[in-house]
Design a protein around this motif. Structure first.
Motif, short mmCIF file in Angstrom:
data_model
loop_
_atom_site.label_atom_id
_atom_site.label_comp_id
_atom_site.label_asym_id
_atom_site.label_seq_id
_atom_site.Cartn_x
_atom_site.Cartn_y
_atom_site.Cartn_z
N ALA B 15 24.41 -53.39 -39.75
CA ALA B 15 25.58 -53.62 -40.59
C ALA B 15 25.47 -52.80 -41.88
CB ALA B 15 25.72 -55.11 -40.91
N GLU B 16 24.26 -52.71 -42.39
CA GLU B 16 24.06 -51.95 -43.63
C GLU B 16 24.34 -50.46 -43.42
OE1 GLU B 16 20.00 -52.01 -44.99
OE2 GLU B 16 20.61 -52.01 -47.11
N THR B 17 23.87 -49.94 -42.29
CA THR B 17 24.10 -48.53 -42.00
C THR B 17 25.58 -48.26 -41.77
OG1 THR B 17 21.90 -48.33 -41.04
CG2 THR B 17 23.47 -46.61 -40.47
N ARG B 18 26.26 -49.18 -41.08
CA ARG B 18 27.70 -48.99 -40.86
C ARG B 18 28.43 -48.94 -42.21
NH1 ARG B 18 26.74 -52.97 -37.01
NH2 ARG B 18 28.13 -54.51 -37.94
N ALA B 19 28.07 -49.83 -43.12
CA ALA B 19 28.71 -49.84 -44.44
C ALA B 19 28.42 -48.52 -45.19
CB ALA B 19 28.24 -51.04 -45.26
N LEU B 80 35.43 -30.06 -43.79
CA LEU B 80 35.49 -31.51 -43.53
C LEU B 80 34.63 -31.87 -42.32
CD1 LEU B 80 36.88 -34.26 -44.22
CD2 LEU B 80 38.57 -33.68 -42.47
N VAL B 81 34.85 -31.18 -41.22
CA VAL B 81 34.11 -31.54 -40.00
C VAL B 81 32.60 -31.30 -40.19
CG1 VAL B 81 34.46 -29.36 -38.77
CG2 VAL B 81 34.14 -31.44 -37.48
N ALA B 82 32.24 -30.25 -40.91
CA ALA B 82 30.81 -29.95 -41.14
C ALA B 82 30.17 -31.04 -42.00
CB ALA B 82 30.67 -28.58 -41.82
N GLU B 83 30.86 -31.46 -43.03
CA GLU B 83 30.26 -32.47 -43.91
C GLU B 83 30.21 -33.85 -43.24
OE1 GLU B 83 30.69 -32.47 -48.00
OE2 GLU B 83 30.92 -30.29 -48.19
N ILE B 84 31.22 -34.15 -42.44
CA ILE B 84 31.20 -35.43 -41.70
C ILE B 84 30.01 -35.45 -40.74
CG2 ILE B 84 32.43 -36.79 -39.95
CD1 ILE B 84 33.81 -37.05 -42.61
N ALA B 85 29.82 -34.35 -40.01
CA ALA B 85 28.72 -34.30 -39.04
C ALA B 85 27.36 -34.39 -39.74
CB ALA B 85 28.82 -33.02 -38.20
N ALA B 86 27.22 -33.69 -40.85
CA ALA B 86 25.96 -33.74 -41.59
C ALA B 86 25.70 -35.14 -42.12
CB ALA B 86 26.00 -32.72 -42.75
N THR B 92 22.57 -42.11 -40.69
CA THR B 92 22.15 -42.96 -39.56
C THR B 92 20.78 -42.60 -39.01
OG1 THR B 92 23.05 -41.53 -37.82
CG2 THR B 92 24.57 -43.14 -38.83
N GLY B 93 20.31 -41.39 -39.28
CA GLY B 93 19.05 -40.94 -38.70
C GLY B 93 19.18 -40.53 -37.24
N ILE B 94 20.39 -40.60 -36.69
CA ILE B 94 20.60 -40.16 -35.30
C ILE B 94 20.60 -38.64 -35.28
CG2 ILE B 94 22.22 -40.13 -33.38
CD1 ILE B 94 23.12 -42.93 -34.23
N PRO B 95 19.75 -38.03 -34.43
CA PRO B 95 19.66 -36.56 -34.44
C PRO B 95 21.00 -35.91 -34.07
CG PRO B 95 18.33 -37.50 -32.65
CD PRO B 95 18.82 -38.65 -33.48
N ALA B 96 21.23 -34.73 -34.65
CA ALA B 96 22.49 -34.01 -34.46
C ALA B 96 22.85 -33.83 -32.99
CB ALA B 96 22.43 -32.65 -35.17
#
Lengths: 139, 139, 139
Positions: B15-19, B80-86, B92-96
């Motif tokens: 929940a913390e990461t989602r926020a 926008l898309v680049a910064e969202i992906a980064a 989240t720590g989920i690898p790209a």
């Protein structure tokens, strides 16, 4: 690259059928749109019976929404949607009259996967090659 | 104005990461697309493990789908898309390699918020000003 | 042909209200876009309180996303989005400032329902007639 979102009422599709449908959508998309299966995502939304309506009444459709990159040749897109719709009925046994397939699209450069902007249709091979040379997804 | 829809397998994000991710997506979108944060919506779909597939196999991607108004300058959309992906990987720590960001778009006049048709890109300031003068969302 | 996806926090809308909203969206879409109600689908995503954010904070918006075929006259699309947004507040009692309606579109030939590629806007009548003559959805 693509995402297919399948929406049904809960318990419409067994776990086994969902896995089979995911496999078929992946196989078809990969073949027609020249994308390795590792880039094809399929998700299922299983909703409560009173969360799904057709004609204003509770109903049990199979709704498949796909996203693809803009710019595939028109014949390719027509083949894609036809094969997806045929597979939906073949794999699930849900009659065609309850199946709706909608493909949406936006420009490839509006999407990033593995840290890289997606290639325009037709440029997949160079993009995949470049990813391997560059050490993969980090680039 | 925009909606960002984040889809994962259940328990992938706390929940913390989602926020935190909602906060970052809001900050980035607000900054780049000139929209007050009060108009940025972020929702999370947390699905069962057997509802999410990549390459036809159960998988744990982070799929982010955004909707924006048609007509932003191309460089702005790319940023926008680049910064969202980064941000997705940073927060989240989920690898790209497991993150897919797709931005979709349709004309601003196909959308209504607060009872008013959305402004075309570049006309946000006048629209916001007009809303305040008119007494806000009721108009 | 269309799908309307309504997203809220759980327990925002009662089952009765969801059914009423589905009925109204179906009535409005059918009337304005010349599509029989049997082709209008409405689904509801009811999410956990910590899965929905506005301005980076937990929030309770009503987000309505519709998909329509590309090519409806612009005045028709404007009327559609206006009537959908008005109905959302009228039926649910949720104030307009918490309601966002977004209509997305893609070409009619990117969609299949009842086993048949959808007609372009304006060609609904011939398409429906043809479906009856041909024995319906199998064709």
């Amino acid at each position: 690259m693509p995402v297919y979102t399948c929406t049904t009422v809960k318990a419409t599709l067994s776990a086994e059928t969902r896995a089979s449908l995911a496999g078929e959508l992946t196989r078809i998309h990969s073949m027609i749109n020249h994308v390795p299966g590792t880039y094809v995502n399929v998700v299922f939304h299983e909703l409560a019976a009173d969360d799904v309506y057709t004609d204003g009444q509770p109903a049990q459709p199979l709704l498949i929404n796909g996203w693809v990159r803009t710019g595939h040749p028109e014949a390719q897109s027509s083949q894609l949607v036809a094969e997806i719709a045929a597979a939906a009925t073949r794999v699930t046994g849900i009659p065609a009259k309850r199946v709706l397939v909608v493909i949406q699209n936006s420009p490839a450069h509006f999407a990033i996967e593995g840290g890289r902007v997606l290639p325009a249709p037709g440029e997949e091979e160079a993009w995949l090659q470049q990813g391997q040379e560059g050490g993969g997804n980090a680039h």
